[in-house]
Design a protein around this motif. Structure first.
Motif, PDB file in Angstrom:
ATOM      1  N   MET A   1      37.562  59.663  51.666  1.00 47.44           N
ATOM      2  CA  MET A   1      38.535  59.544  50.600  1.00 47.44           C
ATOM      3  C   MET A   1      37.838  59.513  49.242  1.00 47.44           C
ATOM      4  SD  MET A   1      41.684  57.282  52.050  1.00 47.44           S
ATOM      5  CE  MET A   1      41.213  55.931  51.104  1.00 47.44           C
ATOM      6  N   VAL A   2      36.688  58.874  49.190  1.00 43.65           N
ATOM      7  CA  VAL A   2      35.960  58.836  47.926  1.00 43.65           C
ATOM      8  C   VAL A   2      35.603  60.257  47.500  1.00 43.65           C
ATOM      9  CG1 VAL A   2      33.866  58.026  46.800  1.00 43.65           C
ATOM     10  CG2 VAL A   2      35.071  56.529  48.364  1.00 43.65           C
ATOM     11  N   GLY A   3      35.199  61.088  48.449  1.00 48.23           N
ATOM     12  CA  GLY A   3      34.856  62.470  48.149  1.00 48.23           C
ATOM     13  C   GLY A   3      36.044  63.283  47.672  1.00 48.23           C
ATOM     14  N   ILE A   4      37.201  63.064  48.272  1.00 51.96           N
ATOM     15  CA  ILE A   4      38.396  63.796  47.861  1.00 51.96           C
ATOM     16  C   ILE A   4      38.817  63.394  46.453  1.00 51.96           C
ATOM     17  CG2 ILE A   4      40.844  64.182  48.360  1.00 51.96           C
ATOM     18  CD1 ILE A   4      40.120  63.833  51.341  1.00 51.96           C
ATOM     19  N   SER A  22      43.986  57.863  44.922  1.00 53.88           N
ATOM     20  CA  SER A  22      43.277  57.221  46.020  1.00 53.88           C
ATOM     21  C   SER A  22      44.212  56.385  46.877  1.00 53.88           C
ATOM     22  CB  SER A  22      42.149  56.353  45.456  1.00 53.88           C
ATOM     23  OG  SER A  22      41.450  55.719  46.483  1.00 53.88           O
ATOM     24  N   LEU A  23      45.109  55.654  46.236  1.00 59.78           N
ATOM     25  CA  LEU A  23      46.073  54.834  46.965  1.00 59.78           C
ATOM     26  C   LEU A  23      47.002  55.699  47.815  1.00 59.78           C
ATOM     27  CD1 LEU A  23      47.291  52.026  47.491  1.00 59.78           C
ATOM     28  CD2 LEU A  23      48.732  52.395  45.496  1.00 59.78           C
ATOM     29  N   LEU A  24      47.534  56.764  47.234  1.00 61.83           N
ATOM     30  CA  LEU A  24      48.431  57.653  47.981  1.00 61.83           C
ATOM     31  C   LEU A  24      47.719  58.329  49.148  1.00 61.83           C
ATOM     32  CD1 LEU A  24      50.458  59.260  45.062  1.00 61.83           C
ATOM     33  CD2 LEU A  24      51.212  57.499  46.667  1.00 61.83           C
ATOM     34  N   LEU A  25      46.491  58.789  48.915  1.00 60.50           N
ATOM     35  CA  LEU A  25      45.722  59.394  50.005  1.00 60.50           C
ATOM     36  C   LEU A  25      45.447  58.377  51.107  1.00 60.50           C
ATOM     37  CD1 LEU A  25      43.103  61.559  48.083  1.00 60.50           C
ATOM     38  CD2 LEU A  25      44.944  62.383  49.542  1.00 60.50           C
ATOM     39  N   LEU A  51      42.652  51.372  48.082  1.00 59.06           N
ATOM     40  CA  LEU A  51      42.180  50.453  47.056  1.00 59.06           C
ATOM     41  C   LEU A  51      40.692  50.177  47.191  1.00 59.06           C
ATOM     42  CD1 LEU A  51      45.152  47.949  46.892  1.00 59.06           C
ATOM     43  CD2 LEU A  51      44.529  49.684  45.206  1.00 59.06           C
ATOM     44  N   SER A  52      40.208  50.071  48.409  1.00 55.39           N
ATOM     45  CA  SER A  52      38.782  49.830  48.571  1.00 55.39           C
ATOM     46  C   SER A  52      37.969  51.073  48.233  1.00 55.39           C
ATOM     47  CB  SER A  52      38.470  49.358  49.986  1.00 55.39           C
ATOM     48  OG  SER A  52      38.753  50.362  50.924  1.00 55.39           O
ATOM     49  N   ALA A  53      38.512  52.253  48.481  1.00 54.59           N
ATOM     50  CA  ALA A  53      37.797  53.479  48.150  1.00 54.59           C
ATOM     51  C   ALA A  53      37.678  53.675  46.643  1.00 54.59           C
ATOM     52  CB  ALA A  53      38.502  54.681  48.764  1.00 54.59           C
ATOM     53  N   LEU A  56      39.048  48.175  43.563  1.00 57.04           N
ATOM     54  CA  LEU A  56      40.221  47.534  42.976  1.00 57.04           C
ATOM     55  C   LEU A  56      39.972  47.108  41.535  1.00 57.04           C
ATOM     56  CD1 LEU A  56      43.086  46.531  43.367  1.00 57.04           C
ATOM     57  CD2 LEU A  56      42.163  44.440  44.343  1.00 57.04           C
ATOM     58  N   TYR A  57      38.818  46.538  41.261  1.00 54.12           N
ATOM     59  CA  TYR A  57      38.547  46.061  39.910  1.00 54.12           C
ATOM     60  C   TYR A  57      38.441  47.219  38.924  1.00 54.12           C
ATOM     61  CZ  TYR A  57      36.129  44.284  35.855  1.00 54.12           C
ATOM     62  OH  TYR A  57      35.767  44.003  34.577  1.00 54.12           O
ATOM     63  N   SER A  58      37.645  48.226  39.259  1.00 56.68           N
ATOM     64  CA  SER A  58      37.458  49.335  38.328  1.00 56.68           C
ATOM     65  C   SER A  58      38.739  50.138  38.166  1.00 56.68           C
ATOM     66  CB  SER A  58      36.316  50.243  38.785  1.00 56.68           C
ATOM     67  OG  SER A  58      36.596  50.822  40.024  1.00 56.68           O
ATOM     68  N   SER A  59      39.572  50.169  39.209  1.00 56.38           N
ATOM     69  CA  SER A  59      40.838  50.886  39.114  1.00 56.38           C
ATOM     70  C   SER A  59      41.762  50.239  38.095  1.00 56.38           C
ATOM     71  CB  SER A  59      41.537  50.914  40.465  1.00 56.38           C
ATOM     72  OG  SER A  59      40.768  51.597  41.396  1.00 56.38           O
ATOM     73  N   SER A  60      41.910  48.946  38.203  1.00 55.97           N
ATOM     74  CA  SER A  60      42.793  48.272  37.255  1.00 55.97           C
ATOM     75  C   SER A  60      42.216  48.342  35.852  1.00 55.97           C
ATOM     76  CB  SER A  60      43.031  46.830  37.676  1.00 55.97           C
ATOM     77  OG  SER A  60      41.814  46.120  37.737  1.00 55.97           O
ATOM     78  N   LYS A  61      40.916  48.308  35.728  1.00 55.96           N
ATOM     79  CA  LYS A  61      40.271  48.417  34.422  1.00 55.96           C
ATOM     80  C   LYS A  61      40.548  49.794  33.809  1.00 55.96           C
ATOM     81  CE  LYS A  61      35.757  48.484  32.281  1.00 55.96           C
ATOM     82  NZ  LYS A  61      34.326  48.556  32.543  1.00 55.96           N
ATOM     83  N   ASN A  62      40.357  50.863  34.596  1.00 58.89           N
ATOM     84  CA  ASN A  62      40.587  52.220  34.093  1.00 58.89           C
ATOM     85  C   ASN A  62      42.053  52.463  33.775  1.00 58.89           C
ATOM     86  OD1 ASN A  62      37.916  52.908  34.314  1.00 58.89           O
ATOM     87  ND2 ASN A  62      38.151  53.920  36.284  1.00 58.89           N
ATOM     88  N   THR A  63      42.940  51.889  34.549  1.00 59.13           N
ATOM     89  CA  THR A  63      44.360  52.112  34.350  1.00 59.13           C
ATOM     90  C   THR A  63      44.858  51.467  33.068  1.00 59.13           C
ATOM     91  OG1 THR A  63      44.680  52.208  36.728  1.00 59.13           O
ATOM     92  CG2 THR A  63      46.627  51.846  35.392  1.00 59.13           C
ATOM     93  N   PHE A  64      44.365  50.281  32.766  1.00 61.24           N
ATOM     94  CA  PHE A  64      44.907  49.528  31.646  1.00 61.24           C
ATOM     95  C   PHE A  64      44.068  49.582  30.373  1.00 61.24           C
ATOM     96  CE2 PHE A  64      46.853  47.412  35.339  1.00 61.24           C
ATOM     97  CZ  PHE A  64      48.171  47.673  35.015  1.00 61.24           C
TER      98      PHE A  64
END
Length: 70
Positions: A1-4, A22-25, A51-53, A56-64
């Motif tokens: 998933m990380v690769g996709i 990533s979440l949807l995949l 979320l693990s792929a 979680l922390y960097s995702s919320s950081k990038n989103t907001f």
């Protein structure tokens, strides 16, 4: 998933949308592959995978975080 997700990133998708992708995949893989179409468990497992792929922390950081390009 990380690769996709990395493929989406290199294709020019804005980094704000990568955690969602990533979440949807993850949910799709969880439902179809991991739990053999058992929807409730597959969605939960898939959400954890996605979320693990993406981290979680960097995702919320990038989103907001504020968009510097605008």
């Amino acid at each position: 998933m990380v690769g996709i997700v990395e493929i989406f990133k290199r294709a020019g998708v804005h980094k704000k949308f990568l955690p969602l992708i990533s979440l949807l995949l993850g949910i799709i893989v969880g439902v179809v592959y991991v739990t053999d179409f058992y929807w409730k468990q597959g969605a939960l497992v898939g959400a954890m995978l996605g979320l693990s792929a993406s981290g979680l922390y960097s995702s919320s950081k990038n989103t907001f975080e504020k968009d510097d390009e605008e």
